[in-house]
Design a protein around this motif. Sequence first.
Motif, short mmCIF file in Angstrom:
data_model
loop_
_atom_site.label_atom_id
_atom_site.label_comp_id
_atom_site.label_asym_id
_atom_site.label_seq_id
_atom_site.Cartn_x
_atom_site.Cartn_y
_atom_site.Cartn_z
N GLU A 240 61.60 24.82 -13.58
CA GLU A 240 62.39 24.23 -14.67
C GLU A 240 63.81 23.92 -14.23
O GLU A 240 64.38 22.91 -14.63
CB GLU A 240 62.41 25.17 -15.88
CG GLU A 240 61.08 25.26 -16.61
CD GLU A 240 61.07 26.36 -17.66
OE1 GLU A 240 62.05 27.16 -17.71
OE2 GLU A 240 60.10 26.43 -18.44
N HIS A 241 64.38 24.80 -13.40
CA HIS A 241 65.77 24.63 -12.98
C HIS A 241 65.89 23.99 -11.60
O HIS A 241 67.00 23.88 -11.07
CB HIS A 241 66.48 25.98 -13.01
CG HIS A 241 66.56 26.60 -14.38
ND1 HIS A 241 67.42 26.13 -15.36
CD2 HIS A 241 65.88 27.61 -14.95
CE1 HIS A 241 67.27 26.85 -16.45
NE2 HIS A 241 66.34 27.75 -16.24
N ASN A 242 64.76 23.57 -11.02
CA ASN A 242 64.75 22.97 -9.69
C ASN A 242 65.53 23.82 -8.70
O ASN A 242 66.39 23.35 -7.95
CB ASN A 242 65.33 21.54 -9.74
CG ASN A 242 65.11 20.79 -8.43
OD1 ASN A 242 64.13 21.02 -7.74
ND2 ASN A 242 66.05 19.91 -8.08
N ALA A 243 65.22 25.11 -8.71
CA ALA A 243 65.94 26.07 -7.85
C ALA A 243 64.93 26.90 -7.08
O ALA A 243 64.64 28.04 -7.43
CB ALA A 243 66.85 26.96 -8.69
N TYR A 244 64.36 26.30 -6.04
CA TYR A 244 63.32 26.99 -5.28
C TYR A 244 63.22 26.39 -3.89
O TYR A 244 63.64 25.25 -3.65
CB TYR A 244 61.96 26.86 -5.98
CG TYR A 244 61.49 25.42 -6.14
CD1 TYR A 244 60.69 24.83 -5.18
CD2 TYR A 244 61.87 24.66 -7.25
CE1 TYR A 244 60.27 23.51 -5.31
CE2 TYR A 244 61.47 23.35 -7.39
CZ TYR A 244 60.67 22.78 -6.42
OH TYR A 244 60.27 21.47 -6.54
N HIS A 245 62.66 27.17 -2.97
CA HIS A 245 62.30 26.67 -1.64
C HIS A 245 60.80 26.39 -1.69
O HIS A 245 60.01 27.28 -2.01
CB HIS A 245 62.61 27.71 -0.57
CG HIS A 245 64.07 28.01 -0.44
ND1 HIS A 245 64.98 27.09 0.01
CD2 HIS A 245 64.78 29.14 -0.71
CE1 HIS A 245 66.19 27.62 0.01
NE2 HIS A 245 66.09 28.87 -0.42
N PRO A 246 60.36 25.17 -1.38
CA PRO A 246 58.95 24.82 -1.54
C PRO A 246 57.97 25.77 -0.86
O PRO A 246 56.98 26.17 -1.46
CB PRO A 246 58.88 23.41 -0.93
CG PRO A 246 60.24 22.84 -1.15
CD PRO A 246 61.18 24.00 -0.99
#
Length: 297
Positions: A240-246
């Motif tokens: 949701e917050h586009n805060a991740y490492h794929p």
Amino acid sequence: MADSPWDEIREKFQTALALSRVELHKNPEKEPYKSKYSARALLEEVKALLGPAPEDEDERPQADDSLGAGEHALGLPAELVEAEGPVAQGAVRRAVIEFHLGVNHIDTEELSAGEEHLVKCLRLLRKYRLSHDCVSLYIQAQNNLGILWSEREEIETAQAYLESSEALYNQYMKEIGSPPLDPTEHFLPEEEKLPEQERSKRFEKVYTHNLYYLAQVYQHMEMFEKAAHYCHSTLKRQLEHNAYHPMEWAINAATLSQFYINKQCFMEARHCLSAANVIFGQIGKIRTTEDRQHRRA
């Protein structure tokens, strides 16, 4: 406080933050912590310039900043006390410095010193912890203590700190709800304070980290249903917050799918695997929010 000393304090603090973000491999090979030690020296200078801590009526650790467990795990609901006036503001600024000194010592593998600074941070903020100015900093300090005790394999103590953070976040959102001050703002001039949207983004990221650490603690305690719930919440919030490492996100989602398969929840397992496959396909193609922040640091 006169303009000149305050300008010096702000400048030293911002320089310390910049040094803290320098990646280890950018330091000399034989001095991997060189930038961390330089940041620490500046933080100590700021601490000295701020002056002595205000008198605390009771310096003994209490439920929220001691090795609380059991009935203290969630802590008692906080009362709203605003950090108003020069004494309160002085305590809060000093707490910010204690927090950064704590994280600095942990980063250089000096865990006992790190714990001491983080506990001091909590003591300074205890009565203000539900306030708009302090709630984010208080939660971050408890999160870091939770990680520290988890690394020591004192899982129940880690659980106490992390559940206390979760409870405080929920109480704040229920009773107040407006995006709180980010800890760095205590050393920014009014015209450079963050907009509400950025404050909200940072506070929600702090809470996402809290859920992530709780998922690991519950997994370690073999509370698998609860661990899966918190893992799912973390993954959802990261998207949701586009805060991740794929790569990390895809691995965690695939791991969660195994839990659902073992529980014969095949639709949920399939959903996790499909999501993991989609996110895995992003590797090398996009730069997420986390990646951009990492590169800027």
